[in-house]
Structures are given as structure tokens and as C-alpha cells.
Design a protein around this motif. Structure first.
Motif, PDB file in Angstrom:
ATOM      1  N   SER A 103     -63.868  56.244  27.878  1.00 17.23           N
ATOM      2  CA  SER A 103     -63.492  55.502  26.672  1.00 17.23           C
ATOM      3  C   SER A 103     -64.510  55.738  25.561  1.00 17.23           C
ATOM      4  CB  SER A 103     -63.388  54.013  26.987  1.00 17.23           C
ATOM      5  OG  SER A 103     -62.388  53.768  27.962  1.00 17.23           O
ATOM      6  N   ILE A 104     -65.786  55.795  25.900  1.00 11.13           N
ATOM      7  CA  ILE A 104     -66.830  55.992  24.889  1.00 11.13           C
ATOM      8  C   ILE A 104     -66.725  57.380  24.271  1.00 11.13           C
ATOM      9  CG2 ILE A 104     -69.324  56.184  24.545  1.00 11.13           C
ATOM     10  CD1 ILE A 104     -69.652  54.018  26.720  1.00 11.13           C
ATOM     11  N   VAL A 105     -66.563  58.408  25.109  1.00 14.65           N
ATOM     12  CA  VAL A 105     -66.528  59.786  24.567  1.00 14.65           C
ATOM     13  C   VAL A 105     -65.270  60.029  23.748  1.00 14.65           C
ATOM     14  CG1 VAL A 105     -67.936  60.644  26.467  1.00 14.65           C
ATOM     15  CG2 VAL A 105     -65.441  60.732  26.652  1.00 14.65           C
ATOM     16  N   SER A 106     -64.224  59.220  23.925  1.00 20.13           N
ATOM     17  CA  SER A 106     -62.994  59.430  23.159  1.00 20.13           C
ATOM     18  C   SER A 106     -63.102  58.950  21.727  1.00 20.13           C
ATOM     19  CB  SER A 106     -61.828  58.715  23.852  1.00 20.13           C
ATOM     20  OG  SER A 106     -61.990  57.306  23.786  1.00 20.13           O
ATOM     21  N   VAL A 107     -64.098  58.107  21.416  1.00 16.08           N
ATOM     22  CA  VAL A 107     -64.222  57.558  20.060  1.00 16.08           C
ATOM     23  C   VAL A 107     -65.600  57.856  19.457  1.00 16.08           C
ATOM     24  CG1 VAL A 107     -62.542  55.726  20.396  1.00 16.08           C
ATOM     25  CG2 VAL A 107     -64.924  55.325  21.044  1.00 16.08           C
ATOM     26  N   SER A 108     -66.295  58.879  19.956  1.00 17.06           N
ATOM     27  CA  SER A 108     -67.630  59.190  19.438  1.00 17.06           C
ATOM     28  C   SER A 108     -67.998  60.615  19.809  1.00 17.06           C
ATOM     29  CB  SER A 108     -68.670  58.202  20.008  1.00 17.06           C
ATOM     30  OG  SER A 108     -68.717  58.304  21.417  1.00 17.06           O
ATOM     31  N   GLN A 109     -69.181  60.983  19.379  1.00 17.52           N
ATOM     32  CA  GLN A 109     -69.762  62.276  19.754  1.00 17.52           C
ATOM     33  C   GLN A 109     -70.902  61.999  20.731  1.00 17.52           C
ATOM     34  OE1 GLN A 109     -70.772  63.461  15.767  1.00 17.52           O
ATOM     35  NE2 GLN A 109     -68.879  64.637  15.503  1.00 17.52           N
ATOM     36  N   SER A 130     -63.634  63.498  23.197  1.00 15.74           N
ATOM     37  CA  SER A 130     -63.039  63.879  24.490  1.00 15.74           C
ATOM     38  C   SER A 130     -62.984  65.389  24.707  1.00 15.74           C
ATOM     39  CB  SER A 130     -61.613  63.299  24.656  1.00 15.74           C
ATOM     40  OG  SER A 130     -61.655  61.883  24.687  1.00 15.74           O
ATOM     41  N   LYS A 131     -63.395  66.197  23.726  1.00 18.00           N
ATOM     42  CA  LYS A 131     -63.392  67.645  23.892  1.00 18.00           C
ATOM     43  C   LYS A 131     -64.806  68.135  24.201  1.00 18.00           C
ATOM     44  CE  LYS A 131     -59.555  68.389  20.688  1.00 18.00           C
ATOM     45  NZ  LYS A 131     -59.096  69.064  19.438  1.00 18.00           N
ATOM     46  N   VAL A 132     -64.966  68.826  25.306  1.00 17.99           N
ATOM     47  CA  VAL A 132     -66.269  69.360  25.703  1.00 17.99           C
ATOM     48  C   VAL A 132     -66.552  70.596  24.855  1.00 17.99           C
ATOM     49  CG1 VAL A 132     -67.638  70.317  27.581  1.00 17.99           C
ATOM     50  CG2 VAL A 132     -65.995  68.480  28.051  1.00 17.99           C
ATOM     51  N   VAL A 133     -67.635  70.551  24.084  1.00 22.29           N
ATOM     52  CA  VAL A 133     -67.984  71.669  23.204  1.00 22.29           C
ATOM     53  C   VAL A 133     -69.198  72.446  23.730  1.00 22.29           C
ATOM     54  CG1 VAL A 133     -67.029  70.542  21.176  1.00 22.29           C
ATOM     55  CG2 VAL A 133     -69.413  70.151  21.771  1.00 22.29           C
ATOM     56  N   LYS A 149     -73.245  59.212  19.288  1.00 23.40           N
ATOM     57  CA  LYS A 149     -73.403  59.333  17.839  1.00 23.40           C
ATOM     58  C   LYS A 149     -72.070  59.055  17.141  1.00 23.40           C
ATOM     59  CE  LYS A 149     -76.968  62.933  18.296  1.00 23.40           C
ATOM     60  NZ  LYS A 149     -77.337  64.323  17.935  1.00 23.40           N
ATOM     61  N   ASN A 150     -72.196  58.498  15.939  1.00 21.50           N
ATOM     62  CA  ASN A 150     -71.036  58.289  15.055  1.00 21.50           C
ATOM     63  C   ASN A 150     -69.890  57.578  15.782  1.00 21.50           C
ATOM     64  OD1 ASN A 150     -72.382  59.713  12.973  1.00 21.50           O
ATOM     65  ND2 ASN A 150     -71.657  61.659  13.826  1.00 21.50           N
ATOM     66  N   LEU A 151     -70.174  56.380  16.258  1.00 18.01           N
ATOM     67  CA  LEU A 151     -69.172  55.613  16.989  1.00 18.01           C
ATOM     68  C   LEU A 151     -67.966  55.329  16.094  1.00 18.01           C
ATOM     69  CD1 LEU A 151     -68.569  54.122  19.664  1.00 18.01           C
ATOM     70  CD2 LEU A 151     -69.608  52.089  18.639  1.00 18.01           C
ATOM     71  N   PHE A 152     -66.779  55.531  16.627  1.00 16.20           N
ATOM     72  CA  PHE A 152     -65.494  55.315  15.941  1.00 16.20           C
ATOM     73  C   PHE A 152     -65.314  56.252  14.739  1.00 16.20           C
ATOM     74  CE2 PHE A 152     -66.132  50.754  17.497  1.00 16.20           C
ATOM     75  CZ  PHE A 152     -65.392  50.970  18.646  1.00 16.20           C
ATOM     76  N   VAL A 155     -61.751  57.023  14.549  1.00 12.10           N
ATOM     77  CA  VAL A 155     -60.864  55.854  14.468  1.00 12.10           C
ATOM     78  C   VAL A 155     -61.345  55.034  13.267  1.00 12.10           C
ATOM     79  CG1 VAL A 155     -59.765  53.986  15.747  1.00 12.10           C
ATOM     80  CG2 VAL A 155     -60.802  55.890  16.992  1.00 12.10           C
ATOM     81  N   PRO A 156     -61.017  55.442  12.044  1.00 12.14           N
ATOM     82  CA  PRO A 156     -61.565  54.790  10.835  1.00 12.14           C
ATOM     83  C   PRO A 156     -61.292  53.295  10.767  1.00 12.14           C
ATOM     84  CG  PRO A 156     -60.443  56.844  10.278  1.00 12.14           C
ATOM     85  CD  PRO A 156     -60.126  56.564  11.706  1.00 12.14           C
ATOM     86  N   ALA A 157     -60.117  52.883  11.247  1.00 14.93           N
ATOM     87  CA  ALA A 157     -59.796  51.455  11.170  1.00 14.93           C
ATOM     88  C   ALA A 157     -60.767  50.632  12.022  1.00 14.93           C
ATOM     89  CB  ALA A 157     -58.358  51.221  11.626  1.00 14.93           C
ATOM     90  N   ARG A 158     -61.118  51.149  13.211  1.00  9.90           N
ATOM     91  CA  ARG A 158     -62.047  50.421  14.082  1.00  9.90           C
ATOM     92  C   ARG A 158     -63.447  50.387  13.458  1.00  9.90           C
ATOM     93  NH1 ARG A 158     -60.865  50.466  19.512  1.00  9.90           N
ATOM     94  NH2 ARG A 158     -62.729  49.165  19.698  1.00  9.90           N
ATOM     95  N   ARG A 159     -63.860  51.478  12.873  1.00  6.71           N
ATOM     96  CA  ARG A 159     -65.190  51.531  12.257  1.00  6.71           C
ATOM     97  C   ARG A 159     -65.259  50.625  11.029  1.00  6.71           C
ATOM     98  NH1 ARG A 159     -69.490  55.076  12.822  1.00  6.71           N
ATOM     99  NH2 ARG A 159     -70.874  55.219  11.025  1.00  6.71           N
ATOM    100  N   LYS A 160     -64.144  50.524  10.306  1.00  8.98           N
ATOM    101  CA  LYS A 160     -64.112  49.706   9.097  1.00  8.98           C
ATOM    102  C   LYS A 160     -64.320  48.233   9.407  1.00  8.98           C
ATOM    103  CE  LYS A 160     -61.007  48.406   5.297  1.00  8.98           C
ATOM    104  NZ  LYS A 160     -59.664  48.601   4.708  1.00  8.98           N
TER     105      LYS A 160
END
Length: 631
Positions: A103-109, A130-133, A149-152, A155-160
Motif C-alpha cells: 500500500s505504501i509503495v503504491s502511493v509514493s516513491q 508500484s513500479k520497480v525501477v 519519498k513524496n507521499l501521495f 494521488v493529488p486529492a489525498r495529498r491535498k
């Protein structure tokens, strides 16, 4: 016909799960710290930047992960904690679902660096939504380091809808405290940027509690009452605060098998144990640890795992109530030992070589209390003093008093008709619009007096006007301070001997939010340590108020309770508290000219009938009520 139901992609499913698991930066801290504890870490370091929005780093010295385990941990429902349904009833770990990290990796780096003890090189994995780079071998110490890093960011609405930096930092510190209190055997360190907030070594429960909250309350260690009981149902231990240490924002925490939980039912048991011991609006401190067979509880109730079901809930409630009552009873019965005796009277030690004797009374058999000195007769020497009767003078004074009483009503009526009448709107005072009269400096103030050193009373057209002195002063000071704030003209008074104001780490974000407001009010503070300030200047209205650090703590509590995001909105409650503090330390004067000036200033304020805290200042007793009382 085309099929409509399809399987969601993993990235979408993970973002949906993140809505329940990852509520904000503080929930990321909780999940990563619990994973570190489950990995057997002896020391966990947490570093946050930008209140967790910019980055969150959790470093532990646990067992680490192999390259394949590190990749598998990114998949949903991948876990090392359980393998079957039966394992849910024997859980001894903090996590078990395998949802937090995906869940954490899906909304952050996210950057993961991990290494086990039997490997020469560690593994570095970088994930972007969620993409392994990146996935490569690197040199790393034993353990795991996860940087979010850079949580949400995706997902701009969640960060807002994240709160202010100060609010999010307070939440992070609160979550850090809960995990640290649940596992005192693990050392924890917390950094906010480059500032060290906590450095907690491995210790016992009481040392951990004092290490976290000891800066907030002096002698916190002395306020904690230990208790404990163990039977076939549960083992309950911990600490409860003395009734004297209770406060409005008390620290109240339950832990079960090393996990923080909320339980309103058990909270009622503790509160019932304190029945009739607490002051109004005060709550006790408590830190209670349950050690229960995992088969008797169910922690798989809520995504945050803070709500737990107990099989023997009612029996545990009774045990908890009896245990807390017993500990409080022992505290109240047993007197505390005071070793600080530098101000005590020294009692002389008895001399065993001296034989005690009965004291002999001594008296003068020739003493006669009715016999005057220098005279041989026994009659009393007292004689009535010779005082001229002065009947004419007495009659003159009585006449003047009577004349004054007769002219009082005429004087009051004349004064009521000649003075300026203010418009006071109050539901409790229907005559206020016609009777609240402004004293504009008249020297004739014979009809003003102070009753019970609190209430200013004077006659008006329809009866008797009563003014609460303290509340009137609060309103006057409040309006003056608000005007000074609007004009940026608050007067600061330098103090000769600066005082030290110590804050707790969790209070620092609140201070950062209102420090400009405090400066605008006239407080001048210089940092002398990480969480300590030297008070070199105070508002001029507080020059007669002792214990300025306590005043600042009160203002900090007001700002924390208001939880306003706009600093300007914090002015009114803070200024109201300042005005109340100054009014409480002001010596009430019964000088009639001072009372007249007070009334003049009161009726020149914006709301003379209501105090800043919403209480009535002015009340009028109609003539009809007075007549009814007198019959």
C-alpha cells in the motif's frame, strides 16, 4: 453479451487498500516501525522531513531480507508472519496481513536497502508508484532501511487533504510514542530534519514512560503508581497517575501483547476507579499493559489493528477496576516519604544518660490579679474613662447621615438623567438598554461601592446594577490587547532575571505554529537548547503575573485544543487566556474613583455585557424584585 466483471490491476488494488492502511505520514511511520520490531531490531531510527511529506526513513538493525524476500514483500498479502488460518489465533507479531508495504509503495516513491547477516552484499530496490525501477546489489549493513519519498504524489486529492506540517508532525510523534511505549526493550531515535527529538535507550516500562513524558511534567516519576495482577484470565500491569497529577489532556494508553489499542469499555473501568477523586474536567494518566493468551483475543477487526476483541471482556473489566482501586487505595493510605528536609525543624535527639524528672509547677502565692501596683487595697483599679457626652455633635452627625440618605435618591435620579446611556443588548438584562450608564469622570461617586470584594454595585433608573469586577477587567484587557495586535503595537516589558521555559518534543510543532503570535503579543523568547527557551520579555499586562512559563504552557494548550489551521484564528482564545490570567492576578481596589474608571472603560468596550469567555458581566436587579424581597 460482453462480460462486465473483471479483475482490477495490482496497482489499482494497492491504491484502494492504501486508502485504509495509509491514512497519512503517521500511519507510514507506524507500519514501518512495527515491521522493524517484528524483524528483531534492537535499535530503530526514524527520520522525517517536511512533516513526512518530503521523506520518511526508518532504519533498523534487524534480520534483514534476502533479494527474493525483498521483492516478494512488495506483493499484496505476502507475509512471513502467518501461513494458515490457525496462525491468526496465535499471533505474536505486530503485522500479519502483508498489506502495509504494498500500500505504501503504491502511493509514493520508495527505496529499500536491506541485507541479512549471512550475505556479503545487500539489495537495493527503488519503486515508483508500484513500479520497480531499480534492483541491484549494494554494500549495506545488516538490517533494513526504507525511505518513503513524496507521499501521495500520484494521488493529488489525498495529498491535498493532509493537515498542516505542525499537525502532521504531532501525529507522527504520537505514533512514535505508542510504538516506543509498547516495546521498551527496543531503543528508538527520532529526528525531525536534523533535530533530534527523542533518543530512547532500551529500558524498562517506567523508564520509557518517564523518558517520553517526563519533560512535560516535573517529577513525573513520583506521580506514577505501579500495579499488577496475574491470574488464569490475564496478566495486567502498568502505572496509573495520582489524582493530583490529573489534567485535561492526560496521557491514557492501553497495550495488549505489545500492541497499542483503544478500548472505551476498559477506559470506563479506570475512570470508575477514580470516582470522586478527580477535579472537574480532569482525567487521570494511565499506562496499562495486558498480557493475554492470543487465542483469547481477536486483533483482525480494524485495518489499523487498534481495535481488539476480548473473549473474557467482562471479567477483565472487573479485574482492572479492582486492581486500579487497590493501587489508589494503597497510595492514599501510605504516606509518602519526604527526604528533602532542609527546611524542616531539627528535632533534638534524646539523651539516654539523663534521667527524666517530673516538672515542678512554680507560682507566686502572694500574686493578686485584682490588686493594683503601688496600692494596698484589693478593689479593682479600673475606672470608667471620663468622656464628654457631646450630645450636640452626635445629633449633628446623625442629621448629616439622614440628609445624605434622603439626597441619595435625588442624586441618583439626577445622575441617571444627565449621564450618557450605552446600548447594551443582553437577553438576561431587558433593562440594560436603558439603564447601563457610562461614568464619564464625574467626581461624585458616592453611589458606587464594592460588595464582597468582587461585585461593583450602583443604582440605575430601574434598579440596582451589578458588575463582576474580574470579568469586567477581562473584557477591558481583551479589547486593549486585540486592538494592539491589530495595530501591531503590543508593548513588551524586558524582565531583569530571564526565566527558562522547557517544552516537550510533541509541543514544539504547536510552538512553531504560534511563535509569531506570541511575539506579536509581546513575548520575547531566545532558544537556549533543543526544547528550551529563555524568556527575556513579556507583555506589559503580565508584569504582575508570577510563573510566566506556566502562562506560556496554558497558551500552548489553548492553541493545541483549538487546532486551527489559520494562525489569525488563534489570536482570540490566546488573548482571552492572557486577559483572564492578568485579571486573576490583579488586586481588586475598593477606591471609588478606581471603580468609576473601571466602569468607564468597560462600557467603552465592544461587548461590555459579555466576557471574552462568554460569561455575563453586567446584571440589573429591577426595583420590583427589590420591593418584593422587602415586602
Amino acid at each position: 453479451m460482453n462480460d462486465k466483471i473483471h479483475l482490477l490491476p495490482d496497482a489499482v488494488a494497492n491504491q484502494i487498500a492504501a486508502g485504509e492502511v495509509v491514512v497519512g505520514p503517521y500511519s507510514v511511520i507506524k507500519e514501518l516501525m512495527e515491521n522493524a520490531v517484528d524483524a528483531g531490531a534492537s535499535h530503530v531510527t526514524v527520520v522525517i522531513k517536511g512533516a513526512g511529506r518530503t521523506s520518511i526513513q526508518v532504519v533498523d538493525d534487524g534480520c534483514g531480507m534476502t533479494p527474493s524476500d525483498a521483492m516478494m514483500a512488495l506483493q499484496r498479502h505476502a507475509t512471513s508472519k502467518i501461513t494458515s488460518v490457525e496462525d491468526l489465533y496465535t499471533l505474536q507479531t505486530m503485522g500479519f496481513r502483508g498489506e502495509a508495504l504494498p500500500s505504501i509503495v503504491s502511493v509514493s516513491q520508495v527505496e529499500i536497502k536491506t541485507k541479512t547477516a549471512d550475505e556479503e552484499l545487500g539489495t537495493l530496490i527503488e519503486i515508483d508508484g508500484s513500479k520497480v525501477v531499480k534492483n541491484e546489489e549494494v554494500a549495506a549493513p545488516v538490517g533494513t532501511s526504507i525511505t518513503v519519498k513524496n507521499l501521495f504524489y500520484n494521488v493529488p486529492a489525498r495529498r491535498k487533504f493532509l493537515k498542516s506540517d505542525e499537525t502532521e508532525t504531532r501525529r507522527i510523534i504520537a505514533e512514535f510514542q505508542r510504538v516506543a511505549l509498547a516495546t521498551p526493550q527496543v531503543a528508538f531515535t527520532l529526528f525531525n530534519g536534523t533535530t533530534e527529538v527523542y533518543n530512547l535507550p532500551a529500558e524498562n516500562q517506567k523508564q520509557r514512560i518517564v523518558g517520553i513524558f517526563g519533560k512535560k511534567i516535573k517529577h513525573y516519576n513520583d506521580y506514577l503508581i505501579p500495579f499488577g495482577v496475574k491470574n488464569g484470565i490475564a496478566s495486567i500491569s502498568g502505572f496509573v497517575g495520582t489524582p493530583e497529577s490529573s489534567s485535561k489532556n492526560a496521557n491514557q494508553m492501553f497495550f495488549v501483547n505489545g500492541r497499542f489499542m483503544r478500548h472505551p469499555y476498559f477506559h470506563k473501568a479506570v475512570m470508575q476507579a477514580y470516582d470522586r477523586m478527580l477535579a472537574p474536567d480532569c482525567n487521570p494518566h494511565y499506562f496499562i499493559y495486558f498480557d493475554i493468551n492470543p487465542q483469547d483475543i481477536d486483533i483482525n477487526v480494524h485495518p489499523t489493528k487498534t481495535e481488539i476483541k476480548f473473549e473474557n471482556e467482562r471479567e477483565i473489566w472487573q479485574i482492572l477496576l479492582a486492581c486500579v482501586r487497590e493501587s489508589l487505595g494503597k497510595f492514599n493510605i501510605m504516606p509518602s516519604l519526604q527526604f528533602d528536609s532542609h527546611q524542616e525543624i531539627e528535632i533534638p535527639v534524646a539523651d539516654t544518660t539523663v534521667t527524666p524528672t517530673m516538672p515542678t509547677p512554680k507560682f507566686d502565692p502572694n500574686y493578686n490579679p485584682f490588686k493594683s501596683s503601688g496600692s494596698s487595697h484589693t478593689s479593682p483599679s479600673y475606672s470608667r474613662p471620663s468622656v464628654p457626652r457631646q450630645w450636640d455633635t452626635l445629633f449633628t452627625k446623625q442629621k448629616e447621615t439622614t440628609t445624605g440618605q434622603e439626597s441619595l435618591g435625588q442624586q441618583s435620579q439626577t445622575w441617571d438623567n444627565s449621564q450618557q446611556t450605552l446600548n447594551l443588548s443582553s437577553a438576561d438584562n431587558p433593562q440594560a438598554n436603558n439603564d447601563a450608564t457610562l461614568f464619564n469622570g464625574s467626581s461624585d461617586t458616592g453611589d458606587i461601592f464594592l460588595f464582597r470584594n468582587r461585585y461593583v454595585m450602583t443604582a440605575v433608573k430601574s434598579g440596582l446594577m451589578i458588575i463582576d469586577y474580574r470579568r469586567a477587567l477581562e473584557r477591558i484587557l481583551f479589547d486593549e490587547l486585540m486592538l494592539q495586535l491589530q495595530q501591531q503595537q503590543c508593548v513588551s516589558q524586558q524582565i531583569l532575571f530571564p526565566e527558562v521555559w522547557e517544552l516537550t518534543p510533541e509541543a514544539m510543532p504547536v510552538y512553531e505554529n504560534i511563535k509569531e503570535d506570541l511575539h506579536a503579543l509581546g513575548f520575547q523568547l531566545e532558544p537556549i537548547a533543543q526544547c528550551a527557551f529563555s524568556i527575556i520579555g513579556i507583555p506589559a499586562v503580565l508584569t504582575s503575573v508570577p510563573r510566566i512559563p506556566q502562562v506560556l504552557n496554558t497558551l500552548l494548550a489553548v492553541a493545541s485544543e483549538e487546532q486551527q489551521e489559520l494562525k489569525r484564528e488563534l489570536y482570540e482564545p490566546i488573548v482571552a487566556e492572557l486577559a483572564a490570567t492578568q485579571a486573576a492576578h490583579t488586586v481588586i481596589s475598593n477606591n471609588k474613583e478606581e471603580l468609576q474608571r473601571l466602569i468607564n472603560k468597560l462600557f467603552a468596550t465592544t461587548m461590555p455585557n459579555i466576557s471574552p469567555k462568554g460569561k455575563n458581566i453586567v446584571s440589573i436587579m429591577p426595583d420590583q424584585e427589590i420591593t418584593q424581597w422587602l415586602g
